[in-house]
Design an enzyme around this catalytic site. Structure first.
Site, PDB file in Angstrom:
ATOM      1  N   HIS A 143     -10.376  -2.026  -6.997  1.00  0.00           N
ATOM      2  CA  HIS A 143     -10.298  -0.958  -5.994  1.00  0.00           C
ATOM      3  C   HIS A 143      -9.537   0.276  -6.487  1.00  0.00           C
ATOM      4  CE1 HIS A 143     -10.107   0.945  -2.084  1.00  0.00           C
ATOM      5  NE2 HIS A 143      -8.785   0.858  -2.048  1.00  0.00           N
ATOM      6  N   ASP A 159       0.852  -1.194   0.000  1.00  0.00           N
ATOM      7  CA  ASP A 159       0.000   0.000   0.000  1.00  0.00           C
ATOM      8  C   ASP A 159       0.886   1.242   0.000  1.00  0.00           C
ATOM      9  OD1 ASP A 159      -2.290   1.498  -0.026  1.00  0.00           O
ATOM     10  OD2 ASP A 159      -3.077   0.751   1.859  1.00  0.00           O
TER      11      ASP A 159
HETATM   12 FE1  N7H Z   1      -7.500   1.786  -0.731  1.00  0.00          FE
HETATM   13  N1  N7H Z   1      -6.039  -2.778  -0.137  1.00  0.00           N
HETATM   14  O1  N7H Z   1      -5.208  -3.308   0.485  1.00  0.00           O
HETATM   15  O2  N7H Z   1      -6.694  -3.415  -0.925  1.00  0.00           O
HETATM   16  N2  N7H Z   1      -5.926   0.695  -1.448  1.00  0.00           N
HETATM   17  N3  N7H Z   1      -7.804   0.378   0.706  1.00  0.00           N
HETATM   18  N4  N7H Z   1      -8.972   2.952   0.084  1.00  0.00           N
HETATM   19  N5  N7H Z   1      -7.087   3.242  -2.060  1.00  0.00           N
HETATM   20  C1  N7H Z   1      -5.075   1.089  -2.441  1.00  0.00           C
HETATM   21  O3  N7H Z   1      -1.913   2.377  -4.997  1.00  0.00           O
HETATM   22  C2  N7H Z   1      -7.158  -0.818   0.870  1.00  0.00           C
HETATM   23  C3  N7H Z   1      -9.711   2.677   1.177  1.00  0.00           C
HETATM   24  C4  N7H Z   1      -7.799   4.442  -2.202  1.00  0.00           C
HETATM   25  O4  N7H Z   1      -4.277   6.363  -7.070  1.00  0.00           O
HETATM   26  C5  N7H Z   1      -4.130   0.059  -2.706  1.00  0.00           C
HETATM   27  O5  N7H Z   1      -0.942   2.945  -3.129  1.00  0.00           O
HETATM   28  C6  N7H Z   1      -7.609  -1.441   2.095  1.00  0.00           C
HETATM   29  C7  N7H Z   1     -10.723   3.683   1.379  1.00  0.00           C
HETATM   30  C8  N7H Z   1      -7.156   5.270  -3.212  1.00  0.00           C
HETATM   31  O6  N7H Z   1      -4.367   4.415  -8.059  1.00  0.00           O
HETATM   32  C9  N7H Z   1      -4.410  -0.979  -1.856  1.00  0.00           C
HETATM   33  C10 N7H Z   1      -8.517  -0.575   2.654  1.00  0.00           C
HETATM   34  C11 N7H Z   1     -10.555   4.591   0.351  1.00  0.00           C
HETATM   35  C12 N7H Z   1      -6.074   4.547  -3.667  1.00  0.00           C
HETATM   36  C13 N7H Z   1      -5.557  -0.583  -1.056  1.00  0.00           C
HETATM   37  C14 N7H Z   1      -8.640   0.551   1.782  1.00  0.00           C
HETATM   38  C15 N7H Z   1      -9.443   4.128  -0.434  1.00  0.00           C
HETATM   39  C16 N7H Z   1      -6.056   3.273  -2.927  1.00  0.00           C
HETATM   40  C17 N7H Z   1      -3.018   0.087  -3.763  1.00  0.00           C
HETATM   41  C18 N7H Z   1      -9.298  -0.686   3.937  1.00  0.00           C
HETATM   42  C19 N7H Z   1     -11.330   5.846   0.049  1.00  0.00           C
HETATM   43  C20 N7H Z   1      -5.068   4.978  -4.728  1.00  0.00           C
HETATM   44  C21 N7H Z   1      -1.795   0.777  -3.271  1.00  0.00           C
HETATM   45  C22 N7H Z   1      -9.067  -1.550   4.887  1.00  0.00           C
HETATM   46  C23 N7H Z   1     -12.625   5.957   0.131  1.00  0.00           C
HETATM   47  C24 N7H Z   1      -5.601   4.683  -6.116  1.00  0.00           C
HETATM   48  C25 N7H Z   1      -1.537   2.144  -3.857  1.00  0.00           C
HETATM   49  C26 N7H Z   1      -4.666   5.198  -7.168  1.00  0.00           C
HETATM   50  C27 N7H Z   1      -5.116   2.286  -3.124  1.00  0.00           C
HETATM   51  C28 N7H Z   1      -6.244  -1.345  -0.084  1.00  0.00           C
HETATM   52  C29 N7H Z   1      -9.506   1.594   2.007  1.00  0.00           C
HETATM   53  C30 N7H Z   1      -8.936   4.793  -1.522  1.00  0.00           C
HETATM   54  C31 N7H Z   1      -3.606  -2.269  -1.804  1.00  0.00           C
HETATM   55  C32 N7H Z   1      -7.188  -2.766   2.673  1.00  0.00           C
HETATM   56  C33 N7H Z   1     -11.746   3.725   2.506  1.00  0.00           C
HETATM   57  C34 N7H Z   1      -7.599   6.663  -3.649  1.00  0.00           C
END
Ligand code: N7H
Length: 480
Positions: free
Chosen positions: A337, A193
């Protein structure tokens, strides 16, 4: 230029951390609180302070010194209820008035807009601490538990906690920890992440290739780009500039259940028709739900096979736009996601004949940290969660309605988003954070229309909206 001595450090640079305590408090004595807050100001790590810390860490690494540099970083933010308690007019922080999520607070927003499950009394089904009136949040990060615990004690002493001089009451303190060993930087499902965050014009000097850098006001109040939904600039009170809204979410992750789901639904063949082993099929399914492999490699660039070298290369690992994929889920599902939360060219370069939709104002700066223990053997074999773990999700933006709230409500929870696809199937909900009936299409690259239903892997158990003010705002108005 931005005044790096006036902006709290977590906003632009991220407080360096191996561990971090989220200390939620209520103000019990306003006069004393102001006095105590005044004494806290010198403790607050600014952006300039974080840059110095990062230099020290680099120097330490370069000279191959063992261990970590001892350091802590403290930041503070306030909820609307906190400003009311302090008698501070924060109306310039809530341009939507009574509808503004900062003003209503997240407890109300959770059930009206975010889609959190609710109880029979209409309140969200949350940890009871988050149903109390939370006035503020102190973040304490550092390289070790020892450093952070010492700093927390110092701060409790400063606010007279447990004495007659107390000006605050601790509601709950939650500790987050970066995961151990090779899992460092990976969230609990195992995915790397913290790769994609917006680069900021005028602050990030040599941004890595990827989405275009954003104006500072996407993040900071009162700066260029701090706009209302209609694109006109927000007017902020002078004390409320150079700050940022912090959306906090207490998110539990069902890790063994997630693993079981991947195991039970392996993808049979990759997009080239090659037959996959069950393990490879499960890995591909997980990657297609997230939009990245566990290594961090984006599937838009490495659609059917992980590429750890790509994942580790900051010049390439965020440089993708779902280009040439409009109307196709072959490489990356629409609802994955990272595609849901940053649709890149799906909106900015849509099919011809449709006007592009700029998404600059939708970018958020994600911070946050994992909490809870590693999986136990028993959880691994039973496939059932026995210990609470997840993400202390935190993101900054200059507007909650433009940022976090919009992403959750209008994108993640919306099965028709992204909208310009002419496929018969709907994209479906965000498989991780979407609230509602979770199902998505596009997981099987050779049968994009196939819809897979899934249980809830991420459960919201609390949260609040805060505003992290500038140092001047703290000193001259809030503590005055
Ligand atoms: Fe998310 N995960 O592990 O699956 N997220 N996220 N997220 N997320 C991202 O690109 C995760 C949550 C965003 O610019 C990655 O840095 C988990 C909420 C946004 O390409 C992974 C949870 C919200 C991005 C995860 C969670 C977001 C992003 C890839 C909760 C907003 C960047 C790593 C437990 C409402 C997208 C990365 C881009 C990336 C995970 C929550 C938003 C692996 C486990 C609540 C904007």
């Amino acid at each position: 230029p931005l005044d790096l001595d006036n902006i709290q450090g977590d906003l632009l640079s991220g407080l360096p951390k191996k561990t971090q305590t989220y200390f939620f408090f209520a103000i019990t004595n306003v006069a004393k609180f102001r006095h105590h807050l005044h004494k806290l100001v010198p403790y607050i790590k600014t952006v300039a302070g974080v840059l110095k810390d990062r230099d020290a860490i680099d120097h330490h690494k370069k000279n191959k010194h063992p261990g970590l540099v001892p350091m802590t970083g403290v930041n503070i933010s306030f909820s609307h209820k906190g400003f009311v308690k302090l008698g501070i007019d924060d109306s310039s922080l809530a341009p939507l008035g009574d509808e503004d999520p900062f003003k209503t607070g997240q407890q109300v927003d959770a059930v009206t807009n975010l889609g959190d499950p609710k109880k029979s009394d209409g309140k969200p089904d949350w940890d009871s601490h988050f149903l109390e009136d939370i006035h503020g949040l102190i973040l304490i990060s550092g390289e070790s538990h020892l450093s952070v615990e010492k700093k927390e004690l110092e701060i409790e002493l400063l606010f007279g906690v447990h004495t007659l001089e107390a000006s605050i009451k601790k509601i709950i303190a939650i500790r987050g920890d970066v995961r151990p060993g090779a899992e460092s930087g990976h969230e609990h499902f195992g995915f790397l992440d913290g790769i994609s965050n917006p680069a900021i014009i005028g602050f990030d000097k040599n941004p890595d290739p990827g989405p275009v850098p954003v104006q500072p006001g996407v993040l900071l109040t009162g700066q260029n780009g701090d706009n209302k939904a209609d694109g006109t600039p927000n007017t902020r009170a002078p004390w409320a500039t150079d700050g940022s809204f912090l959306a906090f979410r207490y998110l539990f992750q069902q890790v063994p259940e997630f693993d079981e789901f991947l195991k039970k639904n392996p993808i049979a063949k990759d997009g080239n028709g090659n037959v996959l082993t069950p393990e490879a099929g499960s890995d591909l399914l997980g990657a297609r739900m997230v939009g990245r492999w566990k290594s961090g490699a984006p599937i838009d660039l490495a659609p059917f096979k992980d590429d750890p070298v790509l994942a580790a290369d900051p010049k390439r690992n965020n440089d993708f736009f779902f280009q040439g994929e409009i109307n196709s889920q072959l490489r990356c599902p629409f609802a994955a996601h990272v595609r849901k939360t940053n649709p890149r060219n799906d909106l900015e370069a849509p099919p011809s004949g449709i006007a592009p939709i700029p998404i600059e104002s939708r970018r958020i700066m994600r911070r946050g940290i994992q909490f809870g223990p590693e999986l136990t053997k028993h959880e691994n074999t039973s496939g059932k969660t026995e210990h609470g773990r997840g993400l202390l999700f935190a993101c900054y933006q200059s507007s909650i309605p433009n940022g976090f709230q919009f992403l959750q409500q209008s994108w993640a929870n919306n099965d028709k988003f992204p909208p310009f696809e002419t496929q018969p199937e709907d994209p479906g909900l965000d498989p991780l954070i979407g609230q509602g009936v979770r199902a998505m299409s596009g997981l099987d690259p050779l049968a994009e229309q196939k819809v897979l239903a899934m249980p809830q892997f991420i459960i919201p158990k609390g949260g609040e909206y805060f505003f992290a003010p500038s140092i001047k705002g703290l000193k001259d108005t809030i503590a005055a």
